[in-house]
Write an enzyme that holds these catalytic residues in place. Structure first.
Site, PDB file in Angstrom:
ATOM      1  N   GLU A 133       0.817  -1.221   0.000  1.00  0.00           N
ATOM      2  CA  GLU A 133       0.000   0.000   0.000  1.00  0.00           C
ATOM      3  C   GLU A 133       0.852   1.273   0.000  1.00  0.00           C
ATOM      4  O   GLU A 133       0.409   2.326  -0.464  1.00  0.00           O
ATOM      5  CB  GLU A 133      -0.932   0.023   1.219  1.00  0.00           C
ATOM      6  CG  GLU A 133      -2.135  -0.870   1.102  1.00  0.00           C
ATOM      7  CD  GLU A 133      -3.176  -0.345   0.125  1.00  0.00           C
ATOM      8  OE1 GLU A 133      -2.798   0.268  -0.880  1.00  0.00           O
ATOM      9  OE2 GLU A 133      -4.359  -0.569   0.364  1.00  0.00           O
ATOM     10  N   THR A 186      -5.041   8.163  -4.227  1.00  0.00           N
ATOM     11  CA  THR A 186      -5.129   8.072  -2.765  1.00  0.00           C
ATOM     12  C   THR A 186      -4.187   9.074  -2.111  1.00  0.00           C
ATOM     13  O   THR A 186      -4.546   9.724  -1.126  1.00  0.00           O
ATOM     14  CB  THR A 186      -4.797   6.641  -2.295  1.00  0.00           C
ATOM     15  OG1 THR A 186      -5.714   5.748  -2.942  1.00  0.00           O
ATOM     16  CG2 THR A 186      -4.937   6.481  -0.806  1.00  0.00           C
TER      17      THR A 186
HETATM   18  N1  HSE Z   1      -8.035   4.491   4.376  1.00  0.00           N
HETATM   19  C1  HSE Z   1      -7.494   4.827   3.098  1.00  0.00           C
HETATM   20  C2  HSE Z   1      -7.799   6.279   2.795  1.00  0.00           C
HETATM   21  C3  HSE Z   1      -8.120   3.946   2.056  1.00  0.00           C
HETATM   22  O1  HSE Z   1      -8.961   6.655   2.927  1.00  0.00           O
HETATM   23  O2  HSE Z   1      -6.899   7.029   2.445  1.00  0.00           O
HETATM   24  C4  HSE Z   1      -7.573   4.155   0.691  1.00  0.00           C
HETATM   25  O3  HSE Z   1      -6.433   3.401   0.468  1.00  0.00           O
END
Ligand code: HSE
Length: 311
Positions: A133, A186
């Site tokens: 990630e 993101t």
């Molecule tokens: N929790 C993460 C965000 C999820 O909202 O940035 C997306 O990868």
């Protein structure tokens, strides 16, 4: 076993009140991956279809997650006598907010673990998948990789050390996901967030988080609905998604228990009790998006209890 084909499902992270800690697993939408043992040691991404993503192992979320797994094994002193080749067939669009990068990361570690004879549990694999990630968002978070691997709902109780709790979904719960065909990175969606939050907002958010978890354990749909609120993240991110408020209000007016941004967006989700309401909500959300001129697709899904699996 020298080769394995797997299905890596899409996921919805955050679920309003659980930024970076809550997620659920979707049915029907997901990537496929083929992982093979190879004579050459290390990790090689050999093929990617359906997306323009880097083949270099260190730049690819699947590659980074896979390296985290095999490097850990090497660190523990166990030698793996072969390497792994990974094919990724993307069906989940990158930057869609339904866990595209996580599916690749989860699939890579799940597949390699199977080919190694399952030295790790699915819960343990979350640790390695999470490393992937970082490539996509700049931070290690498990709220997509955990439900992708484990299925159902997942709560990350803590990150240090990682402590993931899997929760069964109430049987009549459906998710509707409207995916506008625009990309929100993101990392960009994280850049708009504030590092500090007011105490009163922390109180509201933790109250809702507790309520949602209690609602899931007791199958209390009304409580689930009352708890699907986000006072921290949604106000800062919703301007990245055209017509967000309109779609959300439409979902609620048509009987959704709750609605919000799926992961980092741009997808918008609604949770509903029963298929009939989910279909009504999906239709209403679609109609409200048609006048934006932005192409979109919409999915209705039960909560997937299985997570990543061999096909
Ligand atoms: N929790 C993460 C965000 C999820 O909202 O940035 C997306 O990868």
């Amino acid at each position: 076993m020298n080769e394995i084909k797997i299905f890596c499902p899409a996921t919805i992270a955050n679920l309003n009140c659980g930024f970076d800690i809550l997620g659920l697993c979707l049915e029907g939408i997901g990537d496929e991956m083929i992982i093979k043992k190879s004579a050459e040691k290390g990790i090689k991404i050999t093929k990617i279809t359906g997306a323009n993503l880097p083949l270099e192992t260190e730049k690819n979320v699947a590659g980074v997650a896979a390296l985290a797994l095999i490097n850990y094994i090497a660190f523990k002193g166990d030698a793996i006598k072969h390497g792994f080749e990974i094919e990724i067939h993307k069906k989940i669009k990158a930057g869609s907010g339904i866990g595209s990068s996580s599916a690749s990361a989860a699939g890579a570690v799940f597949g390699i673990n199977e080919l190694l004879g399952k030295p790790f549990s699915k819960h343990e694999l979350v640790n390695f998948a999470m490393k992937g990630e970082v490539v996509a968002s700049g931070s290690e978070h498990a709220d997509n990789v955990a439900p992708c691997l484990l299925g159902g709902f997942t709560l990350v109780r803590g990150y240090n050390p990682l402590d993931v709790i899997r929760i069964d979904a109430p049987s009549e719960l459906y998710a509707v996901v409207l995916h506008p065909n625009i990309e929100v990175k993101t990392s960009d969606a994280r850049a708009v967030l504030h590092p500090m939050i007011p105490l009163k907002d922390a109180i509201t958010q933790t109250g809702n988080l507790g309520g949602l978890i209690a609602g899931l354990y007791t199958n209390d749909y009304n409580l689930i609905g009352r708890s699907l609120k986000d006072v921290l993240i949604e106000p800062l991110r919703k301007h990245l998604i055209p017509n967000f408020d309109q779609v959300k209000n439409t979902a609620l007016q048509n009987g959704a228990l709750g609605s919000g941004i799926s992961g980092a967006g741009p997808s918008i989700f609604a949770l509903c009790k029963g298929q009939e309401i989910a279909e009504k909500v999906a239709l209403a959300m679609s109609e409200s998006y048609q006048n934006t001129g932005i192409e979109f697709d919409i999915h209705i899904s039960k909560i997937n209890p299985e997570g990543t699996k061999i096909i």
